[in-house]
Motif scaffolding. Structure first.
Motif, PDB file in Angstrom:
ATOM      1  N   VAL A  42       0.842  -1.199   0.000  1.00  0.00           N
ATOM      2  CA  VAL A  42       0.000   0.000   0.000  1.00  0.00           C
ATOM      3  C   VAL A  42       0.877   1.249   0.000  1.00  0.00           C
ATOM      4  CG1 VAL A  42      -1.673   1.306   1.366  1.00  0.00           C
ATOM      5  CG2 VAL A  42      -1.972  -1.150   1.055  1.00  0.00           C
ATOM      6  N   THR A  43       1.953   1.236   0.776  1.00  0.00           N
ATOM      7  CA  THR A  43       2.859   2.388   0.828  1.00  0.00           C
ATOM      8  C   THR A  43       3.508   2.632  -0.529  1.00  0.00           C
ATOM      9  OG1 THR A  43       3.321   1.879   3.143  1.00  0.00           O
ATOM     10  CG2 THR A  43       4.845   3.360   2.031  1.00  0.00           C
ATOM     11  N   VAL A  44       3.951   1.583  -1.182  1.00  0.00           N
ATOM     12  CA  VAL A  44       4.590   1.731  -2.497  1.00  0.00           C
ATOM     13  C   VAL A  44       3.592   2.267  -3.517  1.00  0.00           C
ATOM     14  CG1 VAL A  44       5.595   0.434  -4.418  1.00  0.00           C
ATOM     15  CG2 VAL A  44       6.390   0.026  -2.095  1.00  0.00           C
ATOM     16  N   VAL A  45       2.353   1.764  -3.471  1.00  0.00           N
ATOM     17  CA  VAL A  45       1.328   2.241  -4.409  1.00  0.00           C
ATOM     18  C   VAL A  45       1.008   3.711  -4.151  1.00  0.00           C
ATOM     19  CG1 VAL A  45      -1.107   2.008  -5.020  1.00  0.00           C
ATOM     20  CG2 VAL A  45       0.329  -0.010  -4.872  1.00  0.00           C
ATOM     21  N   LEU A  46       0.896   4.108  -2.878  1.00  0.00           N
ATOM     22  CA  LEU A  46       0.602   5.517  -2.575  1.00  0.00           C
ATOM     23  C   LEU A  46       1.756   6.433  -2.986  1.00  0.00           C
ATOM     24  CD1 LEU A  46      -1.218   5.273   0.866  1.00  0.00           C
ATOM     25  CD2 LEU A  46      -2.204   5.723  -1.388  1.00  0.00           C
ATOM     26  N   ILE A  47       2.987   5.995  -2.795  1.00  0.00           N
ATOM     27  CA  ILE A  47       4.139   6.804  -3.236  1.00  0.00           C
ATOM     28  C   ILE A  47       4.142   6.907  -4.756  1.00  0.00           C
ATOM     29  CG2 ILE A  47       6.658   6.820  -3.394  1.00  0.00           C
ATOM     30  CD1 ILE A  47       6.677   5.701  -0.518  1.00  0.00           C
ATOM     31  N   GLY A  48       3.810   5.819  -5.441  1.00  0.00           N
ATOM     32  CA  GLY A  48       3.713   5.859  -6.895  1.00  0.00           C
ATOM     33  C   GLY A  48       2.627   6.817  -7.371  1.00  0.00           C
ATOM     34  N   LEU A  49       1.481   6.765  -6.690  1.00  0.00           N
ATOM     35  CA  LEU A  49       0.397   7.692  -7.054  1.00  0.00           C
ATOM     36  C   LEU A  49       0.785   9.142  -6.792  1.00  0.00           C
ATOM     37  CD1 LEU A  49      -2.876   5.952  -5.877  1.00  0.00           C
ATOM     38  CD2 LEU A  49      -2.279   6.653  -8.176  1.00  0.00           C
ATOM     39  N   LEU A  50       1.518   9.377  -5.708  1.00  0.00           N
ATOM     40  CA  LEU A  50       1.971  10.739  -5.425  1.00  0.00           C
ATOM     41  C   LEU A  50       2.942  11.212  -6.504  1.00  0.00           C
ATOM     42  CD1 LEU A  50       1.683  13.011  -3.370  1.00  0.00           C
ATOM     43  CD2 LEU A  50       3.671  12.083  -2.190  1.00  0.00           C
ATOM     44  N   ILE A  95      -9.121   5.421  -8.210  1.00  0.00           N
ATOM     45  CA  ILE A  95      -8.605   4.046  -8.164  1.00  0.00           C
ATOM     46  C   ILE A  95      -9.384   3.209  -7.157  1.00  0.00           C
ATOM     47  CG2 ILE A  95      -6.591   2.678  -7.477  1.00  0.00           C
ATOM     48  CD1 ILE A  95      -4.914   4.751  -8.955  1.00  0.00           C
ATOM     49  N   MET A  96      -9.729   3.782  -6.009  1.00  0.00           N
ATOM     50  CA  MET A  96     -10.510   3.036  -5.013  1.00  0.00           C
ATOM     51  C   MET A  96     -11.910   2.726  -5.540  1.00  0.00           C
ATOM     52  SD  MET A  96      -8.538   2.365  -2.548  1.00  0.00           S
ATOM     53  CE  MET A  96      -9.570   1.880  -1.205  1.00  0.00           C
ATOM     54  N   SER A  97     -12.504   3.645  -6.275  1.00  0.00           N
ATOM     55  CA  SER A  97     -13.835   3.372  -6.824  1.00  0.00           C
ATOM     56  C   SER A  97     -13.774   2.255  -7.874  1.00  0.00           C
ATOM     57  CB  SER A  97     -14.447   4.642  -7.413  1.00  0.00           C
ATOM     58  OG  SER A  97     -13.676   5.106  -8.495  1.00  0.00           O
ATOM     59  N   ILE A  98     -12.706   2.226  -8.674  1.00  0.00           N
ATOM     60  CA  ILE A  98     -12.546   1.137  -9.641  1.00  0.00           C
ATOM     61  C   ILE A  98     -12.353  -0.187  -8.912  1.00  0.00           C
ATOM     62  CG2 ILE A  98     -10.991   0.202 -11.423  1.00  0.00           C
ATOM     63  CD1 ILE A  98     -10.530   3.125 -12.302  1.00  0.00           C
ATOM     64  N   TYR A  99     -11.565  -0.184  -7.851  1.00  0.00           N
ATOM     65  CA  TYR A  99     -11.320  -1.403  -7.083  1.00  0.00           C
ATOM     66  C   TYR A  99     -12.604  -1.918  -6.435  1.00  0.00           C
ATOM     67  CZ  TYR A  99      -9.603  -4.483  -3.428  1.00  0.00           C
ATOM     68  OH  TYR A  99      -9.419  -5.553  -2.601  1.00  0.00           O
ATOM     69  N   PHE A 100     -13.369  -1.030  -5.804  1.00  0.00           N
ATOM     70  CA  PHE A 100     -14.613  -1.463  -5.167  1.00  0.00           C
ATOM     71  C   PHE A 100     -15.652  -1.907  -6.188  1.00  0.00           C
ATOM     72  CE2 PHE A 100     -13.120   1.100  -1.429  1.00  0.00           C
ATOM     73  CZ  PHE A 100     -12.904  -0.004  -0.617  1.00  0.00           C
ATOM     74  N   ALA A 101     -15.678  -1.278  -7.357  1.00  0.00           N
ATOM     75  CA  ALA A 101     -16.578  -1.737  -8.416  1.00  0.00           C
ATOM     76  C   ALA A 101     -16.183  -3.135  -8.877  1.00  0.00           C
ATOM     77  CB  ALA A 101     -16.545  -0.759  -9.594  1.00  0.00           C
TER      78      ALA A 101
END
Length: 114
Positions: A42-50, A95-101
């Motif tokens: 999760v940390t790596v994904v958030l840093i990538g998104l940032l 991205i969270m909305s795509i994941y939850f969908a």
């Protein structure tokens, strides 16, 4: 034709039993739960998104004026840090909305197949 009995013997172990008892016990279960690395992912994904959000802000040519509330507005050129976090939060929401969908669709397809 005399065939030597030793030549017919099948050897199943590649090490010919040269491993010690300690080396054999390395692969036995210890009873400990494996470590969870979810927070690292999760940390790596958030840093990538940032980083992606930063690149998006840097290459944007159009100036944008954003008002989140009536008294809280900022400009994309003057307040780059606020605008960076605005773009970052927007990307996270998308991205969270795509994941939850995806999760909801998967659950619905499992129920429809039964």
């Amino acid at each position: 034709m005399n065939v030597d009995d030793e030549a017919k013997k099948v050897i199943w172990s590649l090490q010919n039993n040269v491993r010690s008892e300690e080396e054999r016990n390395v692969f036995k279960p210890t009873g400990k739960k494996p470590k969870s690395n979810n927070w690292k992912y999760v940390t790596v994904v958030l840093i990538g998104l940032l980083a992606i959000s930063y690149v998006m802000v840097q290459f944007q040519k159009k100036e944008i004026y954003v008002c989140l509330m009536e008294g809280f507005c900022f400009h994309s050129k003057n307040d780059k840090t606020l605008y960076l976090f605005y773009v970052f939060i927007t990307n996270v929401i998308i991205i969270m909305s795509i994941y939850f969908a995806y999760i909801v669709g998967k659950k619905l397809s499992e129920k429809l197949q039964k």
